[in-house]
Write an enzyme that holds these catalytic residues in place. Structure first.
Site, PDB file in Angstrom:
ATOM      1  N   SER A   1       0.861  -1.182   0.000  1.00 59.75           N
ATOM      2  CA  SER A   1       0.000   0.000   0.000  1.00 59.75           C
ATOM      3  C   SER A   1       0.895   1.228   0.000  1.00 59.75           C
ATOM      4  O   SER A   1       2.099   1.133   0.280  1.00 59.75           O
ATOM      5  CB  SER A   1      -0.874  -0.013   1.265  1.00 59.75           C
ATOM      6  OG  SER A   1      -1.490   1.237   1.504  1.00 59.75           O
TER       7      SER A   1
ATOM      8  N   TYR B   1      -2.137  -1.387  10.321  1.00 57.80           N
ATOM      9  CA  TYR B   1      -2.150  -1.542   8.863  1.00 57.80           C
ATOM     10  C   TYR B   1      -0.844  -1.031   8.254  1.00 57.80           C
ATOM     11  O   TYR B   1      -0.214  -1.703   7.432  1.00 57.80           O
ATOM     12  CB  TYR B   1      -3.346  -0.780   8.293  1.00 57.80           C
ATOM     13  CG  TYR B   1      -3.533  -0.936   6.803  1.00 57.80           C
ATOM     14  CD1 TYR B   1      -4.118  -2.081   6.275  1.00 57.80           C
ATOM     15  CD2 TYR B   1      -3.140   0.067   5.921  1.00 57.80           C
ATOM     16  CE1 TYR B   1      -4.296  -2.227   4.910  1.00 57.80           C
ATOM     17  CE2 TYR B   1      -3.318  -0.067   4.557  1.00 57.80           C
ATOM     18  CZ  TYR B   1      -3.896  -1.217   4.049  1.00 57.80           C
ATOM     19  OH  TYR B   1      -4.065  -1.358   2.695  1.00 57.80           O
TER      20      TYR B   1
END
Length: 253
Positions: free
Chosen positions: A139, A152
């Site tokens: 990401s 995350y």
């Protein structure tokens, strides 16, 4: 010409937006596809939507070694080989500062997003065909910090380390290992993050994310799938150990 003709691909997180978009593209390009996910009903719906005889599914929790071995075995039993592993399974976890972040949720995010990739590489790469490709979904949160998304962000930084080590260890068999780094994508995950940030006005959170993207919009799953296809195909045969950012300019800004 079909770019994945006679190739066999595994897609974890297979029933999600990016997983399904990539599965459709892979099938169009001649691959056989195994979708992996935790919920049978969602996987069955995905199979029905794809409506292609060259796709199957396996219910598995990628954070468990026994389940990882099971989806690899089922792929080998049905399709006879593994050429592509798209390690795409992931969860976002709650939006919360580190001081308030629930420890059990931190463990869950790390187990799926980080350990799941490690297990896929540990047990998957030895079973892959020479010249195969591993694509790991990281990401933009693997390249910069995001307040409130500590678990995350940690997990997405971590998979870069796994990728680089696996790329070096797999080079002797010409197996490529790379990460992709999407910015916001129009998927369920972003809807959940928006709502978590702004429960009363998720659209406001969405506009905030869009303001941080020079292109001024979220990516569509098809745009992510196009990048994954390139890395899965022989066109990327000399590319390994690399990070591929697909974020509309977000990291550069």
């Amino acid at each position: 010409m079909q770019r994945l003709k006679n190739k066999v691909a595994i897609i974890t997180g297979g029933a999600g937006g990016i997983g399904m978009g990539t599965a459709q593209l892979f099938l169009n390009e001649g691959a056989k596809v195994m979708l992996v996910g935790r919920t049978e009903s969602t996987l069955r719906k995905g199979i029905a939507d794809l409506d292609n005889p060259n796709v199957d599914f396996c219910v598995a929790d990628v954070s468990k070694a026994t389940d990882t071995k099971a989806y690899l075995k089922k792929t080998m039993d049905i399709f006879g080989k593994i050429d592509i592993l798209f390690a795409n399974a992931g969860i976002e976890g709650p939006f919360s500062p580190i001081a308030d972040y629930p420890e059990e949720m931190f463990d869950s995010v790390i187990a799926i997003n980080l350990k799941g990739v490690w297990l896929g590489c540990k047990y998957g790469i030895p079973r892959m065909s020479e010249g195969g490709s591993v694509i790991i979904t990281s990401s933009v949160a693997g390249l910069k910090g995001f307040s409130g998304l500590g678990a995350y962000t940690t997990s997405k930084h971590g998979v870069i380390g796994i990728m680089r080590v696996a790329a070096l260890e797999s080079a002797v068999r010409n197996i490529r290992v790379n990460t992709i780094h999407p910015g916001p994508v129009n998927t369920r995950m972003m809807r959940a993050i928006e709502k978590d940030i702004s429960p009363d006005n998720a659209q406001k959170a969405k506009k905030g994310f869009e303001a941080g993207v020079p292109f001024g919009r979220y990516a569509e799953v098809e745009e992510i799938a196009d990048l994954v296809l390139f890395l899965a195909s022989d066109e990327s045969r000399y590319i390994t150990g690399s990070t591929y950012v697909i974020d509309g300019g977000m990291v550069a800004s």
